[in-house]
Design a protein around this motif. Structure first.
Motif, PDB file in Angstrom:
ATOM      1  N   SER A  68      -4.215   6.500   7.543  1.00 38.43           N
ATOM      2  CA  SER A  68      -4.865   5.030   7.599  1.00 38.43           C
ATOM      3  C   SER A  68      -4.115   4.157   8.724  1.00 38.43           C
ATOM      4  CB  SER A  68      -4.913   4.235   6.256  1.00 38.43           C
ATOM      5  OG  SER A  68      -3.592   4.326   5.946  1.00 38.43           O
ATOM      6  N   LEU A  73      -4.898   0.537  10.384  1.00 36.39           N
ATOM      7  CA  LEU A  73      -4.385  -0.676   9.790  1.00 36.39           C
ATOM      8  C   LEU A  73      -3.824  -1.300  10.783  1.00 36.39           C
ATOM      9  CD1 LEU A  73      -3.290   0.874   6.292  1.00 36.39           C
ATOM     10  CD2 LEU A  73      -5.012  -0.685   6.604  1.00 36.39           C
ATOM     11  N   ALA A  75      -6.137  -5.534  -1.646  1.00 31.77           N
ATOM     12  CA  ALA A  75      -5.417  -5.511  -0.342  1.00 31.77           C
ATOM     13  C   ALA A  75      -5.111  -3.827  -0.294  1.00 31.77           C
ATOM     14  CB  ALA A  75      -4.563  -6.300   0.356  1.00 31.77           C
ATOM     15  N   ILE A  76      -4.454  -3.327  -1.426  1.00 31.40           N
ATOM     16  CA  ILE A  76      -4.176  -1.991  -1.407  1.00 31.40           C
ATOM     17  C   ILE A  76      -5.182  -1.338  -1.523  1.00 31.40           C
ATOM     18  CG2 ILE A  76      -3.023  -0.208  -2.894  1.00 31.40           C
ATOM     19  CD1 ILE A  76      -1.147  -2.701  -3.895  1.00 31.40           C
ATOM     20  N   ALA A  85      -9.100   2.477   4.242  1.00 36.34           N
ATOM     21  CA  ALA A  85      -8.986   2.274   5.661  1.00 36.34           C
ATOM     22  C   ALA A  85      -8.879   3.738   6.415  1.00 36.34           C
ATOM     23  CB  ALA A  85      -8.009   1.540   6.191  1.00 36.34           C
ATOM     24  N   TYR A  87       0.927  -0.965   0.034  1.00 34.95           N
ATOM     25  CA  TYR A  87      -0.091   0.036   0.055  1.00 34.95           C
ATOM     26  C   TYR A  87       0.669   1.358   0.003  1.00 34.95           C
ATOM     27  CZ  TYR A  87      -2.639   3.849   2.251  1.00 34.95           C
ATOM     28  OH  TYR A  87      -3.404   5.004   2.544  1.00 34.95           O
ATOM     29  N   ASP A 107      -8.183  -1.605  -0.097  1.00 33.72           N
ATOM     30  CA  ASP A 107      -8.625  -1.672   1.211  1.00 33.72           C
ATOM     31  C   ASP A 107      -7.950  -1.062   2.183  1.00 33.72           C
ATOM     32  OD1 ASP A 107     -10.381  -3.283   0.218  1.00 33.72           O
ATOM     33  OD2 ASP A 107      -9.591  -5.252   1.076  1.00 33.72           O
ATOM     34  N   CYS A 108      -6.415  -0.986   2.160  1.00 37.13           N
ATOM     35  CA  CYS A 108      -5.632  -0.145   2.907  1.00 37.13           C
ATOM     36  C   CYS A 108      -6.038   1.253   2.849  1.00 37.13           C
ATOM     37  CB  CYS A 108      -4.139  -0.332   2.945  1.00 37.13           C
ATOM     38  SG  CYS A 108      -3.500  -2.005   3.453  1.00 37.13           S
ATOM     39  N   ALA A 109      -6.059   1.669   1.522  1.00 37.98           N
ATOM     40  CA  ALA A 109      -6.466   3.062   1.293  1.00 37.98           C
ATOM     41  C   ALA A 109      -7.834   3.511   1.747  1.00 37.98           C
ATOM     42  CB  ALA A 109      -6.444   3.266  -0.588  1.00 37.98           C
TER      43      ALA A 109
END
Lengths: 200, 200
Positions: free
Chosen positions: A194, A198, B186-187, B193, A163, B189-191
């Motif tokens: 985040s 996270l 996943a990236i 978050a 990320y 989702d992290c963003a």
DNA sequence: AAAATTATGTAGTGATCGATACATAAACAA
DNA sequence: TTGTTTATGTATCGATCACTACATAATTTT
């Protein structure tokens, strides 16, 4: 033994630095030998006698870039007191480095040959390896933070590393498109926002 | 009046689609006329008679790309019930589109000419304009969300738009480097978050 | 001094770049 | 049919690509 024959009439390091800036600005394929020799202040035979080929010159330019321009961004990842501070520094230093004014905008490693299918595969592979090395560096730092108790064991270190590296890569595009230092800094802040979500 | 003269011996749309894939994969400069004509199944004179020039063909290819490949990512921004859902969809659809298997990885608008200083400035400008249009689209959607009460008035809509666009651009690099769909998801989702932290 | 070694500048190499001249083919209009 | 119009294939254009042959310049070695 001292050097024999006619001495070189130019500074090798300075010429390499000029070549690096050309590759950085124009990319590998778009940088012609005419562009390179003009910027380096030498003729083609001197370039080939000194560096071997356009590709070899590019690889040296990449190493110089990593050693000089990239170090301010990535060298503190290992030594920073926390993973959070390490990544915050990476993004902050990126915002600063990409808008320095006296150097091309954005990251040479990201921008010099992104097609991954140009004339020379080795050039693309070398840049890709450098990009992935940064991701691995972040992932290792995050895993260390888990071991040291900074982050919970449930942390998805690989996802987090991907990320933050993705944000850092995207900042190269933004910088080339003219984003100001303040904008890049704001992007970095958003990315760091985040963190608590996270890592809990 | 009906068409006069000898009819065209190939399908214009199909040829354009083939050309788009070549530009998408190789970028503008690295896509030679030999590459294009081979992929399109026609000879150079037919290409020039039909599309005008390599640059004009590229511009048409970009428009086709935006209309077909990009629509699944961006078209729901306006119609999504909330700004959060809109941006979540953009990132989710990006992860899916960039790893589709039957199309080149990553975004043509980001990858086709990122040097911003190649042979043709108009090509770079056109791509830059499309990139910035996406940022403006997100910013407008966020501002609307503020007006509608979804987000507080203190929200920095421009910063948020720049941030999410930056992540989306970075995902193109990751996709070209071989990131899996799961990694890209996943990236994304992290963003996402950081949403609650950024909108409070 | 003369020989050996390395660097430089000039002037090119064949290959490939984007783009075309030209004759011919294939359709419609007269 | 004959003429007009558009498309196609061949064969190329000048320009530029990365690269180098070759003679000469500048240095050290003998």
């Amino acid at each position: 033994m001292p050097q024999r024959g006619r001495p070189r009439g130019f500074d090798r390091e300075e010429a390499l630095r000029r070549a690096m800036e050309v590759f950085w600005t124009q990319g590998y394929d778009n940088a012609s030998l005419a562009d390179l020799t003009r910027a380096m202040g030498i003729n083609a035979p001197s370039l080939y006698a000194t560096f071997g080929s356009k590709e070899a010159l590019f690889h040296e330019a990449v190493e110089l870039y990593v050693r000089t321009e990239g170090s301010g961004i990535w060298e503190q990842v290992e030594t920073a007191p926390t993973a959070r501070a390490a990544i915050a520094h990476v993004l902050r230093a990126t915002a600063e480095a990409f808008t320095r004014g006296d150097t091309p905008r954005g990251c040479m490693i990201v921008l010099a040959a992104p097609q991954m299918q140009g004339a020379n595969a080795q050039v693309c592979d070398a840049l890709k390896a450098h990009r992935q090395a940064n991701g691995c560096l972040l992932e290792r730092r995050l895993k260390r933070a888990v071991e040291e108790g900074e982050l919970p064991a449930s942390t998805d270190c690989r996802a987090l590393a991907s990320y933050f590296v993705t944000v850092q890569h995207g900042m190269s595009i933004q910088a080339r498109d003219g984003a100001s230092r303040e904008t890049l800094q704001a992007i970095a802040d958003c990315a760091m926002a985040s963190w608590s979500a996270l890592t809990s």
